[in-house]
Design an enzyme around this catalytic site. Structure first.
Site, mmCIF file in Angstrom:
data_model
loop_
_atom_site.group_PDB
_atom_site.id
_atom_site.type_symbol
_atom_site.label_atom_id
_atom_site.label_comp_id
_atom_site.label_asym_id
_atom_site.label_seq_id
_atom_site.Cartn_x
_atom_site.Cartn_y
_atom_site.Cartn_z
ATOM 1 N N ARG A 181 54.257 68.868 53.380
ATOM 2 C CA ARG A 181 55.332 67.973 53.838
ATOM 3 C C ARG A 181 56.659 68.410 53.208
ATOM 4 O O ARG A 181 57.696 68.423 53.871
ATOM 5 C CB ARG A 181 55.019 66.518 53.471
ATOM 6 N N PHE A 197 49.555 64.230 65.928
ATOM 7 C CA PHE A 197 48.541 63.647 65.027
ATOM 8 C C PHE A 197 49.260 63.105 63.783
ATOM 9 O O PHE A 197 48.956 63.475 62.649
ATOM 10 C CB PHE A 197 47.481 64.689 64.625
ATOM 11 N N ASP A 219 50.312 59.829 68.103
ATOM 12 C CA ASP A 219 48.981 59.565 67.548
ATOM 13 C C ASP A 219 48.237 58.671 68.533
ATOM 14 O O ASP A 219 48.855 57.925 69.295
ATOM 15 C CB ASP A 219 49.067 58.875 66.172
ATOM 16 N N SER A 220 46.895 58.745 68.502
ATOM 17 C CA SER A 220 46.123 57.904 69.418
ATOM 18 C C SER A 220 45.953 56.499 68.845
ATOM 19 O O SER A 220 45.533 55.588 69.554
ATOM 20 C CB SER A 220 44.757 58.538 69.692
ATOM 21 N N ASP A 269 48.521 68.686 63.162
ATOM 22 C CA ASP A 269 47.644 68.384 62.021
ATOM 23 C C ASP A 269 46.487 67.520 62.505
ATOM 24 O O ASP A 269 46.396 66.330 62.173
ATOM 25 C CB ASP A 269 48.452 67.667 60.919
ATOM 26 N N CYS A 309 41.718 71.263 59.054
ATOM 27 C CA CYS A 309 41.137 70.707 57.826
ATOM 28 C C CYS A 309 39.612 70.797 57.883
ATOM 29 O O CYS A 309 38.910 70.166 57.105
ATOM 30 C CB CYS A 309 41.578 69.261 57.611
#
Ligand code: SAH
Length: 371
Positions: A181, A197, A219-220, A269, A309
């Site tokens: 970040r 995301f 984002d969902s 991400d 990730c």
């Protein structure tokens, strides 16, 4: 295995000749039957043992305290405490007990943490499916101290974030992306940013702090986006320049391409796409798809911060997938930074599997000027 042993019991590991090699925690249901506590078979796995291991881990994080009051204090095997995660959010500690051994010694570990750290609450978030592999059911709630407020306020690199420690992802916040970040903030000046995301807006807020012209967060999860917006308000970020969009990144990126939108900086991400070896091919296709769409949306000279990730995705394969995506998007890219998890998620030299987060900051080459 000699005798009947409860899950998590301390056992002596011997070689074929019966010579004691180490002490570990027994886990009858797991494929990993024993996790080593100590390679000294004469040590005691008692309160003093845990206290000293915890102390070493906590002291190793001291140099991080200036830029944040949220950090991972214990990272499992990397801190020689397999299966134990301890994250600090201001004066609240959030723990995960992920192995039979860590779970077996839970109350001892909590006692040690209380003695070592001045904190108001110790909260458990062992509500993860990985516990099933150890024959453990999911478990969460207060372990010690006072009931923490649902939202804990933390600061990181000059920004404030609200963290929902009871219901947020993992233990509440993606601490592992802290350095990335900061890196993003350093590249955001004047850019139009698409943060895919976004969760609670981590990268989006960092981009605004770095001088981004505007940020769209996708984002969902509506709940995560609500918190992203309130995090923006908390940091007095102009809401005209910071927007959220609920939906599926896979389809929204396509729609944006159809609408011929473009951006100067895109963050990808995604959640872990690969949980076991059987899912590698499917995961690879998902990474390829979003990276391809992102390259198309990126202006020449623009930056792509792309991550995986999934611990089971090898670094080299991830790089090849991203390279293939650029090829299909008919563009060239240069890796300008290789990215990984922050230093409070260290990787022990004898446990390289702990290196799960990988990423690249890639510049889309402006082919109009050559190549
Ligand atoms: N970048 C964030 C963490 C991202 S975690 C940070 O630094 O804090 C992954 C996020 O992806 C989660 O918030 C999850 O809700 C979201 N997500 C998962 N699948 C998605 C999809 N198909 N489309 C949009 N968002 C998705």
């Amino acid at each position: 295995v000699e005798g009947e042993l409860p899950p998590g019991a301390t056992v002596i590991i011997c070689d074929a000749a019966g010579q004691a090699l180490a002490l570990g925690a027994y886990s009858p249901t797991s494929q990993i039957r024993v996790r080593i506590w100590s390679f000294d078979p004469h040590s005691d796995i008692d309160k003093a043992f845990f206290k000293s291991r915890l102390q070493v881990a906590i002291e190793a994080r001291n140099d991080l305290m200036s830029s944040t009051n949220a950090q991972r204090l214990v990272f499992s095997e990397a801190d020689a405490l397999p299966g134990l995660i301890v994250d600090r959010y201001a004066d609240v500690l959030v723990c995960q007990f992920l192995s039979a051994g860590a779970d077996f010694h839970k109350s001892l570990i909590v006692e040690c943490l209380q003695e070592l750290l001045a904190c108001n609450s110790i909260y458990e978030r062992s509500d993860v499916s990985a516990r099933a592999k150890e024959g453990l059911s999911e478990s969460s709630g207060l372990l010690s101290g006072e009931q923490p407020s649902e939202i804990v306020l933390i600061r990181e690199n000059g920004l404030s974030y609200q963290v929902n420690i009871r219901e947020g992802h993992k233990t509440g916040f993606y601490l592992d992306q802290r350095d990335n970040r900061a890196m993003l903030a350093a590249h955001s000046e004047g850019r139009e940013v698409l943060n895919c995301f976004s969760y609670t807006g981590g990268f989006g807020l960092a981009a605004m702090a770095g001088g981004a012209k505007r940020v769209i967060n996708i984002d969902s999860s509506e709940q995560s986006l609500q918190m992203a917006s309130s995090n923006a308000a908390l940091n007095k970020i102009d809401s005209e320049r910071f927007s959220v969009m609920a939906g599926d990144v896979f389809s929204l990126l396509r729609e944006m391409n159809t609408a011929q939108q473009d951006f100067d900086l895109i963050v990808l991400d995604p959640p872990k796409f690969i949980d076991n070896k059987q899912q590698i091919d499917r995961g690879a296709r998902a990474y390829k798809d979003i990276n391809l769409q992102a390259f198309k949306l990126l202006r020449p000279g623009g930056l792509l911060f792309t991550f995986s990730c999934s611990g089971l995705m090898p670094d080299r394969l991830f790089q090849k997938i991203v390279a293939d995506a650029a090829l299909d998007a008919q563009c060239q890219g240069q890796i300008i930074h290789q990215l990984k998890q922050a230093g409070d998620h260290p990787v022990s030299l004898n446990f390289p599997e702990a290196a799960y987060l990988k990423g690249f900051c890639i510049r889309k080459v402006n082919t109009a000027h050559g190549y």
